[in-house]
Design a protein around this motif. Structure first.
Motif, mmCIF file in Angstrom:
data_model
loop_
_atom_site.group_PDB
_atom_site.id
_atom_site.type_symbol
_atom_site.label_atom_id
_atom_site.label_comp_id
_atom_site.label_asym_id
_atom_site.label_seq_id
_atom_site.Cartn_x
_atom_site.Cartn_y
_atom_site.Cartn_z
ATOM 1 N N THR A 68 3.055 1.772 12.410
ATOM 2 C CA THR A 68 1.999 1.259 11.527
ATOM 3 C C THR A 68 2.570 0.809 10.179
ATOM 4 N N ILE A 95 4.426 -1.499 7.151
ATOM 5 C CA ILE A 95 4.043 -2.759 6.506
ATOM 6 C C ILE A 95 5.295 -3.495 6.041
ATOM 7 N N ARG A 119 1.023 -4.741 16.007
ATOM 8 C CA ARG A 119 0.313 -3.599 15.431
ATOM 9 C C ARG A 119 0.711 -3.365 13.984
ATOM 10 N N GLN A 120 1.982 -3.585 13.697
ATOM 11 C CA GLN A 120 2.443 -3.452 12.321
ATOM 12 C C GLN A 120 1.793 -4.530 11.449
ATOM 13 N N THR A 121 1.834 -4.328 10.154
ATOM 14 C CA THR A 121 1.241 -5.290 9.220
ATOM 15 C C THR A 121 2.347 -6.108 8.573
ATOM 16 N N LEU A 122 2.246 -7.432 8.675
ATOM 17 C CA LEU A 122 3.250 -8.344 8.118
ATOM 18 C C LEU A 122 2.561 -9.233 7.094
ATOM 19 N N ARG A 123 3.009 -9.172 5.835
ATOM 20 C CA ARG A 123 2.292 -9.878 4.780
ATOM 21 C C ARG A 123 3.238 -10.629 3.841
ATOM 22 N N ARG A 155 11.158 -5.647 11.796
ATOM 23 C CA ARG A 155 10.098 -4.851 12.402
ATOM 24 C C ARG A 155 10.653 -3.626 13.110
ATOM 25 N N GLN A 213 0.822 -1.219 0.000
ATOM 26 C CA GLN A 213 0.000 0.000 0.000
ATOM 27 C C GLN A 213 0.853 1.264 0.000
ATOM 28 N N ASN A 268 1.692 -11.742 12.239
ATOM 29 C CA ASN A 268 0.821 -10.612 11.928
ATOM 30 C C ASN A 268 -0.390 -10.549 12.859
#
Length: 348
Positions: A256, A258, A288-292, A250, A168, A284
Motif C-alpha cells: 500500500t 506511495i 494497488r500502490q499509489t503513484l502520484r 514499485r 501522506q 496509478n
C-alpha cells in the motif's frame, strides 16, 4: 515584473533615474531564451505592487532548477503555457527571495514597510526589487539570515508537499528519498525526520557525509548500489531524480506504499519529464500502490509551517555556494552542470 529596457551597468554602480523620473533598479535580465550566456545585468524600472502584492527590497535570492527551465525555455511545452513562445515573457528570472517590504498594495493589511519577509514568485527575484503576491510570502523566521531563508521557499515547499500531502507520510513510517543531496532532497531528509519517519537517503559518494549530517538514518551510494534492489520496503518513495524504471521503484514499496515523483526520464526538448509524469498517472489506475506526480503550489501556510521547523532547529538550509547578484550567470552555470549540493544563493 517590468521588463528591462536600458543599458547594462557594472557591479556596484547606482541605477540611473528612468525617463520621467521613474525609479530604477539593477536586475539580471534574459532578453532571449538560452543558457547562462544570455544573461545581462541591466538597469530596469522599479516595479510597483498590485492591490494584493508587496514590493520587496531583495537581500538574497536562491537559484533552483525551475529558473534554468525558464531561462532555456525547455521543455518547449512551458513556452505554450504562458511563459513566452519566442522569447521569455518574464525577462527577469528567479523564484525564491528574502528581503524587506518597502511598499504594500491597497488591499494588503498583514504586512507593512520594514517587515522582513521571504517567499516565492513566478519570476523576477534576480533583481534589487520585486513585487510578490501577499499569499506567497511570510515573515522571516527568528534567528535566520536573509541568505538562509532565501534558500527555503521553492525547495522547502516542494519537499513538504511531496512528503506530507502527496506522500501522506506519518510518524513511524519508512521513506526513501532518491536525490537526497540536492536542493529539495536536503530539505526532504530533514522534514521527513521532523515528521517522525525513518529516512533512507540516496546520493553519490561525495555527498554521503553531508546527507548523514542532515539526519538520514540510512544512506545509499548510488554509484555502488542500486537502491531498487535492496531488501527493505518503504511506505513512501520520494523520487526527485527519475533515473530508475517505475516497476523497479514499485518493487521496494509496501503493498500500500506511495510513490511520489517530481521528475522523470527525459522526454526530449518538447515534453521533458511530462511524459514520465503522465505515465505515473496512468499506471496509478491499474495498481494497488499509489503513484502520484508532485506539482508544488506556493502557499503562505506552508512557509509558516517551515518557519516553525526552522525556528526550533528541526530544519536548516544547506547552502553550498553564494554569489553576488551580478554573478548570477555563474550561479546558473553551477546549477546547469548538475550534482549541486544543497542550495545556491545570490546575495543582493
Amino acid at each position: 515584473m517590468s521588463e528591462a529596457e536600458s543599458s547594462p551597468v557594472t557591479a556596484g554602480s547606482a541605477p540611473p533615474a528612468g525617463s520621467g523620473g521613474r525609479a530604477m533598479m539593477t536586475a539580471v535580465v534574459a532578453p532571449q531564451y538560452g543558457g547562462s550566456e544570455v544573461l545581462r545585468v541591466e538597469s530596469a524600472p522599479r516595479p510597483a505592487p498590485g492591490k494584493r502584492e508587496v514590493l520587496v527590497r531583495v537581500r538574497a535570492a536562491a537559484v533552483c532548477k525551475g529558473d534554468v527551465h525558464l531561462l532555456t525555455g525547455t521543455p518547449y511545452l512551458i513556452r505554450l503555457m504562458g511563459f513566452g513562445v519566442r522569447r521569455p515573457k518574464h525577462r527577469v528570472i528567479g523564484h525564491d527571495l528574502a528581503g524587506e517590504v518597502v511598499a504594500v498594495g491597497a488591499d494588503v493589511t498583514d504586512f507593512r514597510p520594514g517587515d522582513a519577509v521571504f517567499g516565492s514568485v513566478t519570476a523576477g527575484a534576480f533583481a534589487e526589487y520585486v513585487r510578490v503576491p501577499v499569499d506567497t510570502v511570510a515573515p522571516v523566521p527568528a534567528g535566520l539570515s536573509f541568505e538562509q531563508v532565501a534558500a527555503v521557499p521553492d525547495s522547502g515547499m516542494t519537499a513538504l508537499q511531496g512528503l506530507r500531502e502527496v506522500g501522506q507520510l506519518r510518524a513511524g513510517q519508512r521513506v526513501l528519498i532518491n536525490g537526497a543531496s540536492g536542493g529539495v532532497g536536503s530539505f526532504a531528509v530533514q522534514i521527513a525526520k521532523a515528521l517522525g519517519a525513518e529516512v533512507t537517503a540516496v546520493c553519490s559518494t561525495r555527498h554521503l557525509d553531508m546527507v548523514r549530517g542532515l539526519g538520514a538514518d540510512h544512506v545509499i551510494d548510488y554509484t555502488a548500489a542500486d537502491f531498487t534492489e535492496i531488501d527493505r520496503r518503504f511506505d513512501v518513495l520520494l523520487d526527485l531524480v527519475g533515473n530508475r524504471p517505475l516497476a523497479a521503484c514499485r518493487r521496494i514499496l509496501t503493498p500500500t506504499g506511495i510513490f511520489v515523483s517530481s521528475s522523470g526520464a527525459p522526454g526530449g526538448n518538447w515534453f521533458g519529464p511530462v511524459l514520465w509524469l503522465g505515465k505515473v498517472v496512468l499506471a496509478n489506475l491499474f495498481v494497488r500502490q499509489t503513484l502520484r506526480p508532485l506539482l508544488m503550489r506556493p502557499r503562505r501556510a506552508d512557509l509558516e509551517f517551515l518557519t516553525e521547523l526552522l525556528e526550533n532547529g528541526a530544519v536548516r538550509p544547506s547552502i553550498e555556494r553564494s554569489y553576488p547578484l551580478v554573478e548570477a550567470a555563474a550561479a546558473i552555470r553551477h546549477i546547469e552542470n548538475g550534482h549541486a549540493e544543497g542550495k545556491t544563493v545570490l546575495v543582493v
